[in-house]
Design a protein around this motif. Structure first.
Motif, PDB file in Angstrom:
ATOM      1  N   TRP A  41      36.048  44.545  70.270  1.00  0.00           N
ATOM      2  CA  TRP A  41      36.450  43.831  69.052  1.00  0.00           C
ATOM      3  C   TRP A  41      35.238  43.437  68.220  1.00  0.00           C
ATOM      4  O   TRP A  41      35.261  43.538  66.980  1.00  0.00           O
ATOM      5  N   TRP A  42      34.173  42.981  68.873  1.00  0.00           N
ATOM      6  CA  TRP A  42      32.983  42.582  68.133  1.00  0.00           C
ATOM      7  C   TRP A  42      32.322  43.785  67.474  1.00  0.00           C
ATOM      8  O   TRP A  42      31.853  43.704  66.323  1.00  0.00           O
ATOM      9  N   LEU A  43      32.232  44.914  68.163  1.00  0.00           N
ATOM     10  CA  LEU A  43      31.653  46.108  67.553  1.00  0.00           C
ATOM     11  C   LEU A  43      32.483  46.566  66.364  1.00  0.00           C
ATOM     12  O   LEU A  43      31.940  46.966  65.322  1.00  0.00           O
ATOM     13  N   TRP A  44      33.797  46.511  66.488  1.00  0.00           N
ATOM     14  CA  TRP A  44      34.676  46.896  65.376  1.00  0.00           C
ATOM     15  C   TRP A  44      34.473  45.979  64.176  1.00  0.00           C
ATOM     16  O   TRP A  44      34.320  46.442  63.034  1.00  0.00           O
ATOM     17  N   ALA A  45      34.443  44.667  64.419  1.00  0.00           N
ATOM     18  CA  ALA A  45      34.311  43.718  63.314  1.00  0.00           C
ATOM     19  C   ALA A  45      32.924  43.790  62.670  1.00  0.00           C
ATOM     20  O   ALA A  45      32.793  43.732  61.443  1.00  0.00           O
ATOM     21  N   LEU A  46      31.868  43.923  63.474  1.00  0.00           N
ATOM     22  CA  LEU A  46      30.526  44.019  62.908  1.00  0.00           C
ATOM     23  C   LEU A  46      30.349  45.311  62.119  1.00  0.00           C
ATOM     24  O   LEU A  46      29.616  45.334  61.116  1.00  0.00           O
ATOM     25  N   ALA A  47      30.999  46.385  62.561  1.00  0.00           N
ATOM     26  CA  ALA A  47      30.931  47.626  61.791  1.00  0.00           C
ATOM     27  C   ALA A  47      31.632  47.476  60.442  1.00  0.00           C
ATOM     28  O   ALA A  47      31.136  47.967  59.413  1.00  0.00           O
ATOM     29  N   LEU A  48      32.771  46.793  60.418  1.00  0.00           N
ATOM     30  CA  LEU A  48      33.423  46.528  59.131  1.00  0.00           C
ATOM     31  C   LEU A  48      32.554  45.642  58.246  1.00  0.00           C
ATOM     32  O   LEU A  48      32.489  45.820  57.025  1.00  0.00           O
ATOM     33  N   GLY A  49      31.879  44.652  58.855  1.00  0.00           N
ATOM     34  CA  GLY A  49      30.965  43.830  58.078  1.00  0.00           C
ATOM     35  C   GLY A  49      29.797  44.631  57.527  1.00  0.00           C
ATOM     36  O   GLY A  49      29.345  44.404  56.389  1.00  0.00           O
ATOM     37  N   THR A  50      29.287  45.586  58.310  1.00  0.00           N
ATOM     38  CA  THR A  50      28.227  46.467  57.816  1.00  0.00           C
ATOM     39  C   THR A  50      28.715  47.298  56.636  1.00  0.00           C
ATOM     40  O   THR A  50      27.994  47.506  55.649  1.00  0.00           O
ATOM     41  N   GLY A 160      34.994  36.345  61.275  1.00  0.00           N
ATOM     42  CA  GLY A 160      36.119  35.529  61.718  1.00  0.00           C
ATOM     43  C   GLY A 160      37.168  36.329  62.460  1.00  0.00           C
ATOM     44  O   GLY A 160      37.792  35.819  63.401  1.00  0.00           O
ATOM     45  N   ALA A 161      37.352  37.601  62.083  1.00  0.00           N
ATOM     46  CA  ALA A 161      38.287  38.452  62.822  1.00  0.00           C
ATOM     47  C   ALA A 161      37.819  38.673  64.251  1.00  0.00           C
ATOM     48  O   ALA A 161      38.620  38.664  65.190  1.00  0.00           O
ATOM     49  N   ALA A 162      36.505  38.861  64.441  1.00  0.00           N
ATOM     50  CA  ALA A 162      35.983  39.019  65.801  1.00  0.00           C
ATOM     51  C   ALA A 162      36.188  37.753  66.617  1.00  0.00           C
ATOM     52  O   ALA A 162      36.543  37.811  67.803  1.00  0.00           O
TER      53      ALA A 162
END
Length: 394
Positions: A41-50, A160-162
Motif C-alpha cells: 500500500w505504501w509503495l502504491w501511494a508513494l508512486a501516485l504521489g511521485t 493519507g491514503a497510505a
C-alpha cells in the motif's frame, strides 16, 4: 493404550515447523489470508504521489485524487487509524486555501494582464524589495498558485491514503531490524492521536447516555481526566509489553561490520537524496534515476547488515504475494508513464498560464492514471464493521 502411546511418540517425532506457521492440517484463518502486505500500500501511494509531482495539470491531479479516494473508499478497513484519511483531505484543503491567500496578499511572480481586483498596497522599506503586500491581483497569478497548490494537495492525499490503508502495527512488523526501534517510536506517535480521539468519543457517548453534559468547559474537564488516565495506563502497559519482549537488546557484531554498515547506509541515503532531487528537477533527469537506484541498493544493504545487531523474531509474518506485486506495480506504472509523458509532451502535463488558456486532458496520461485503480479489484474487500447493537454471545 499402546496405540495411543505409539501415536504420542509419533507426534513427538514430527519435524519442527517454522515460527508463526500453523500446524499441518490446520487451515489458515480467512482474515490472515485476506490481508495485503502494508508495504505494498505504501509503495502504491508513494508512486501516485511521485506521479502528482510530475504534473501541474489540474485535470490529471483531480483524476489522481479521485483514484486514490476511490481505492480508500472501497478498501479501507473499519479501524480507528483508518479514519485519518479525512484529516489528510482537510489538511490538503487548508494548504490549497493558504496558497491562494498568499498569492492574493503577497503577490505572484507570474506577470498577468487580466486584473481581477486591486488591494491597497502597503509600502515596504528598500531592504524588502521583491516583496509586496497587497496590490494588483491577476487571474494568471491565481491560476499559477492554484496549479501549484493542487499538486501539493494531491501529494498529501496520496500519503493519507497510505495511512488509511496500511496498518501501522503490521508495517512495523515488516520493518528491517535496523529500523525497528525507530519504527516503534513512529508507530507509537502516529497511533496516539487516533486512540485519544476514540477515547474521547467513547466517553462523550457514555456521558450522553447518562444524561450528563459532554460539551463546554465542565464537560471537557470531566472527559479529559479519564482520557489522560487511560493514556497513562496504555503507556504503562506498552512499556511492560516492550520490556517483556526484550525490546532494546542488541547482539555483538565485529567492528568491520559496523563500519561497513554505517558507510553503506550513509552513502545510500545521500544517493537517495541526490537522485530524488535529480528526478524532481528538469536538469537532473539524466542522472536522477541511476543515482536513486544505486542509493536505494546501498541503503538496503546497510540496513540488512545493521539488522544483525537487533535480535527480534516475527510471529506470522505478512507474505509478499502476487497481489502485493500487482498493487505496487500498478502504482509504479502510473509514476513511470507520467514521467515518460512529461519528457515526450511537457506542455500537456504542465499547462501554461501566460497567456491564460484552459487546461486539456491528455488521453494516454489519463489512461495511465487509471491503472492506479487496480488495487480496488485485485485486493479483498475489508471485513464488515461489527454491529455495536449486537451483544457478544458466549
Amino acid at each position: 493404550m499402546r496405540e495411543a502411546r505409539g501415536s504420542g511418540r509419533a507426534g513427538l517425532a514430527r519435524p519442527r515447523q517454522e515460527r508463526g506457521t500453523p500446524p499441518a492440517g490446520v487451515p489458515v484463518p480467512r482474515a490472515r489470508r485476506a490481508q495485503l502486505h502494508p508495504g505494498a500500500w505504501w509503495l502504491w501511494a508513494l508512486a501516485l504521489g511521485t506521479a502528482a509531482t510530475r504534473t501541474t495539470n489540474p485535470l490529471l491531479l483531480a483524476l489522481l485524487i479521485t483514484v486514490s479516494g476511490y481505492v480508500v473508499a472501497v478498501r479501507r478497513p473499519h479501524t480507528p487509524w483508518a479514519r485519518s484519511y479525512g484529516a489528510f483531505v482537510k489538511l490538503a484543503a487548508a494548504v490549497l486555501l493558504l496558497r491562494l491567500a498568499f498569492a492574493v496578499f503577497l503577490g505572484s511572480p507570474i506577470p498577468g494582464t487580466h486584473t481581477l481586483f486591486t488591494l491597497p498596497e502597503v509600502p515596504l522599506p528598500d531592504w524588502a524589495q521583491g516583496i509586496r503586500l497587497g496590490g494588483r491581483v491577476t487571474a494568471e497569478g491565481l491560476t499559477f498558485a492554484l496549479y501549484d497548490a493542487l499538486r501539493l494537495a494531491a501529494l498529501l492525499i496520496c500519503v493519507g491514503a497510505a495511512n488509511a490503508l496500511a496498518s501501522p502495527s503490521r508495517l512495523l512488523k515488516s520493518l528491517p531490524g535496523a529500523l525497528y526501534e525507530l519504527g516503534v517510536a513512529v508507530v507509537v506517535a502516529l497511533t496516539f492521536a487516533p486512540n485519544l480521539i476514540a477515547d474521547v468519543r467513547r466517553l462523550r457517548a457514555a456521558r450522553r447516555l447518562r444524561g450528563r453534559p459532554d460539551k463546554g468547559v465542565r464537560g471537557l474537564v470531566q472527559v479529559g481526566l479519564p482520557v489522560l488516565e487511560g493514556a497513562l495506563e496504555r503507556s504503562v502497559s506498552l512499556a511492560a509489553a516492550m520490556d517483556a519482549r526484550g525490546y532494546g537488546r542488541t547482539a555483538e557484531v565485529p567492528p568491520a561490520v559496523r563500519r561497513t554498515t554505517a558507510a553503506l547506509t550513509l552513502g545510500g541515503l545521500l544517493g537517495v537524496c541526490a537522485g530524488t532531487y535529480g528526478l524532481l528537477t528538469a536538469e537532473g533527469g539524466s542522472y536522477g534515476l541511476p543515482v536513486l537506484l544505486a542509493g536505494l541498493a546501498s541503503a538496503l544493504a546497510g540496513l540488512r547488515l545493521g539488522g544483525r545487531r537487533t535480535l527480534r523474531t516475527r510471529y506470522r509474518p505478512d507474505p509478499w504475494d502476487a497481489r502485493a506485486w500487482l498493487v505496487s506495480a500498478s502504482g509504479a506504472a502510473v509514476a513511470a508513464l507520467l514521467i515518460l509523458a512529461g519528457s515526450l509532451d511537457p506542455g500537456a502535463l504542465r499547462p501554461g498560464v501566460v497567456p491564460l488558456e484552459p487546461p486539456t486532458l491528455p488521453l494516454w496520461p489519463a489512461a495511465a492514471v487509471l491503472l492506479g485503480l487496480l488495487p480496488a479489484f485485485v485486493t479483498p474487500a475489508p471485513e464488515a464493521a461489527p454491529d455495536p447493537r449486537k451483544e457478544p454471545t458466549t
